[in-house]
Design an enzyme around this catalytic site. Structure first.
Site, PDB file in Angstrom:
ATOM      1  N   HIS A 190     -13.023 -47.485  23.369  1.00 20.46           N
ATOM      2  CA  HIS A 190     -11.961 -47.806  22.071  1.00 20.46           C
ATOM      3  C   HIS A 190     -12.275 -46.788  21.130  1.00 20.46           C
ATOM      4  CE1 HIS A 190      -9.447 -50.227  19.590  1.00 20.46           C
ATOM      5  NE2 HIS A 190     -10.368 -49.896  18.663  1.00 20.46           N
ATOM      6  N   ASP A 197      -5.919 -62.994  17.887  1.00 21.18           N
ATOM      7  CA  ASP A 197      -6.147 -61.943  17.363  1.00 21.18           C
ATOM      8  C   ASP A 197      -4.720 -61.434  16.592  1.00 21.18           C
ATOM      9  OD1 ASP A 197      -7.443 -59.354  16.447  1.00 21.18           O
ATOM     10  OD2 ASP A 197      -6.253 -58.573  17.795  1.00 21.18           O
ATOM     11  N   ARG A 213      -3.212 -61.180   8.321  1.00 20.48           N
ATOM     12  CA  ARG A 213      -4.336 -60.285   7.435  1.00 20.48           C
ATOM     13  C   ARG A 213      -3.386 -59.207   6.742  1.00 20.48           C
ATOM     14  NH1 ARG A 213      -8.171 -58.173  11.419  1.00 20.48           N
ATOM     15  NH2 ARG A 213      -8.893 -56.890   9.835  1.00 20.48           N
ATOM     16  N   SER A 269     -11.796 -58.391  15.525  1.00 18.35           N
ATOM     17  CA  SER A 269     -10.550 -58.018  16.134  1.00 18.35           C
ATOM     18  C   SER A 269     -10.652 -56.859  17.416  1.00 18.35           C
ATOM     19  CB  SER A 269      -9.737 -57.546  15.107  1.00 18.35           C
ATOM     20  OG  SER A 269      -8.435 -56.836  15.715  1.00 18.35           O
ATOM     21  N   LYS A 301     -10.501 -57.892  21.991  1.00 18.22           N
ATOM     22  CA  LYS A 301      -9.724 -57.441  22.976  1.00 18.22           C
ATOM     23  C   LYS A 301     -10.501 -56.685  23.793  1.00 18.22           C
ATOM     24  CE  LYS A 301      -7.010 -55.230  19.815  1.00 18.22           C
ATOM     25  NZ  LYS A 301      -7.217 -55.890  18.548  1.00 18.22           N
TER      26      LYS A 301
END
Length: 441
Positions: free
Chosen positions: A82, A161, A168, A183, A187
Site C-alpha cells: 500500500h 472505514d 472525518r 483506516s 482495508k
C-alpha cells in the site's frame, strides 16, 4: 453500552476497552449512532490520541465491519503493498507483476483516484478490454494460476472505514495518526493479505509533509500489524518531486512497461526494487533484501517480469499486445511542449502543482464519479539538480481538449524553480520501519 459514555471516556483521556470500540463501530455502521455523536468521538480521538491497543482494536473493528476476504486456498504467503499516495506513483503496476514473477502471490484490491490522476484501477482501464471488476471466484482462480490478480475495491470491504472517512473529511479530523493508520490497515487486513509492505511518502507532493510525522505514522501501522498478527514493514520514500516521469493513466501504463523492460525513470525503478525486495523477504523467497534485489533485476533483465505483466493483462481480458506496442493505448489528440524561460539548475519541482496540472488536463477527478481522459497527462523532462538551458523542454503535456493546454502549461512552468547554483539531488529512500523500529536503510 452508551455512545455518550464512550465519548466522555475518550474526552477525558481514559483508554477504551476493545469491547467498547467494537460496539461503537458496529453500532455506527448499522446507523444506530448518529453522525453528531460519532463526530464528537472523532474529535476526542483527534485531541486525546489512541494507545496502540486502542488503534489495533479500531482497525480490527473496521476490518470486521464487512467482508473479510479468505485467501487461504491460495498457496504461499500473500503479500500486499500500500502506498500513502503521491504524484507519478506507478509502483503497483510495476511491483505486482515483478513480485508475482518471483513466486510471491500478489492480491490487490484497488480504488479509483480522486485528485491528481486516476487510481490503479483507472490506469489499468487504459488498457483496451481490461476487466477491472472480478467476481470472487475469478479473483481467487487468477491468483492461483498466475500469482497476481487486481480488482476494484468492493464496498463490502471495511464499510465502517468508508463511513468514518466521509465524516472525518467534513469534521476537520483527517490529520490524526491513529485514524489514518487504522483506516489504511483495516482495508489491507480485510483484503486477506498475510503480510504487508507500506510505502509511506514524505514531502511536498505527499500527505505527510515532514519525515517526523511520516515515521510516527509508519511506526503506528507496523505496531498495528504486530498486534493483529500481520507482519508489516514500512519504507519511507521521498515525494519532493514526482516519482516517475509520467503523470496520467495511459502514460503511466506505458512507463510501467518501460521499467519492466529495463528502462524508464531511474527513481521509479529504484523505489520499486526497494519495495519489491521487502515483499520477497516477507514472502519467504529471499533471506535478505540484497538477495531479493538480485532476483528482481534478473527477472527484469530476462523479460520474465514483463511477460508476467502480459499474462496478467490477458487473464483479465486486456489486450496483451500493448506490452510490445504501447501505441494501442489511448493517445491524446493534442500535445504542447513546456519550455524553460531561463537557464540554471532545477532547484524544486512542486509535485502537487504538477499533479494539479495533470488533473486540469483531464487525467484526474475533481469530484467523485467524474469521467477522466485516460490519454491526458504530463511527461516530465527534468529532475531536481539537472542543468537546464533556456528554451529546453521541462515537460510535454497531453489532452483531448486543446482549451486546457495553456493553463496547464502555466502551472507546470510555475511548478519548476531554477537556480544559478548547483543543487543536490534529494535522497530517495529515507528509512525503513520494521518490528524493531526505524532504521536508515
Amino acid at each position: 453500552m452508551r455512545a455518550t459514555d464512550i465519548i466522555a471516556k475518550k474526552r477525558d483521556g481514559i483508554e477504551l476497552l476493545d469491547s467498547e470500540i467494537e460496539w461503537l463501530i458496529k453500532a455506527y455502521t448499522a446507523d444506530e449512532i448518529p453522525d453528531y455523536q460519532m463526530s464528537a468521538w472523532l474529535m476526542a480521538v483527534f485531541f486525546r490520541g489512541m494507545t496502540d491497543q486502542e488503534t489495533a482494536a479500531l482497525t480490527m473493528a473496521m476490518a470486521k465491519s464487512g467482508e473479510m476476504v479468505d485467501l487461504s486456498l491460495v498457496p504461499g504467503i500473500k503479500v500486499d503493498k500500500h502506498s500513502t499516495g503521491g504524484v507519478a506513483d506507478t509502483t503497483t503496476l510495476i511491483l505486482a507483476p515483478l513480485v508475482a514473477a518471483a513466486g510471491v502471490p500478489v492480491a490487490k484490491m484497488s480504488g479509483r483516484g480522486l485528485g491528481f490522476t486516476g487510481g490503479t484501477i483507472d490506469k489499468l482501464e487504459a488498457i483496451p478490454g481490461f476487466k477491472s471488476t472480478l467476481e470472487r471466484h475469478e479473483f481467487i482462480d487468477n491468483l492461483k494460476k498466475y500469482s497476481i490478480a487486481v480488482t476494484g475495491q468492493s464496498a463490502a470491504i471495511a464499510p465502517a472505514d468508508g463511513k468514518l472517512y466521509a465524516l472525518r473529511d467534513v469534521t476537520a479530523t483527517i490529520e490524526s495518526i491513529p485514524l489514518i493508520a487504522s483506516s489504511i490497515m483495516s482495508k489491507k487486513i480485510a483484503s486477506g493479505a498475510d503480510k504487508i509492505v507500506l510505502d509511506v511518502k514524505v514531502g511536498s507532493g505527499a500527505f505527510m509533509k515532514n519525515k517526523a510525522d511520516a515515521i510516527t505514522l509508519a511506526e503506528t501501522m507496523v505496531r498495528i500489524g504486530q498486534l493483529v498478527g500481520r507482519e508489516t514493514v514500512a519504507v519511507l520514500t521521498s515525494m519532493e518531486e514526482p516519482l516517475g516521469a509520467a503523470i496520467g493513466n495511459s502514460l503511466e501504463v506505458k512507463e510501467a512497461i518501460e521499467v519492466l523492460s529495463g528502462r524508464g525513470e531511474p527513481a521509479l525503478k529504484e523505489v520499486c526494487l526497494v519495495l519489491a525486495s521487502q515483499m520477497l523477504v516477507l514472502g519467504g523467497k529471499a533471506l535478505t533484501p540484497e538477495a531479493a534485489r538480485g532476483q528482481l533485476n534478473a527477472l527484469i533483465d530476462s523479460k520474465q517480469a514483463l511477460a508476467k505483466f502480459g499474462e496478467f493483462i490477458s487473464a483479465q481480458g486486456g489486450e496483451v499486445g500493448i506490452v510490445s506496442n504501447t501505441a494501442n493505448l489511448p493517445q491524446a489528440r493534442y500535445a504542447l511542449e513546456v519550455t524553460s524561460s531561463c537557464q540554471g539548475y532545477v532547484k524544486t519541482i512542486n509535485a502537487a502543482q504538477i499533479g494539479y496540472a495533470a488533473m486540469r488536463l483531464g487525467a484526474g477527478r475533481e469530484y467523485k464519479g467524474q469521467a477522466i481522459d485516460l490519454a491526458a497527462g504530463v511527461i516530465l523532462k527534468c529532475r531536481i539538480g539537472q542543468y537546464i538551458s533556456k528554451n529546453q523542454p521541462l515537460a510535454t503535456i497531453y489532452s483531448n481538449d486543446d482549451s486546457r493546454l495553456e493553463q496547464a502549461a502555466l502551472v507546470v512552468k510555475q511548478a519548476v524553480s531554477i537556480d544559478s547554483q548547483t543543487v543536490a539531488r534529494p535522497p530517495l529512500i529515507l528509512g525503513l520501519v520494521a518490528k524493531n523500529g526505524f532504521v536508515i536503510d
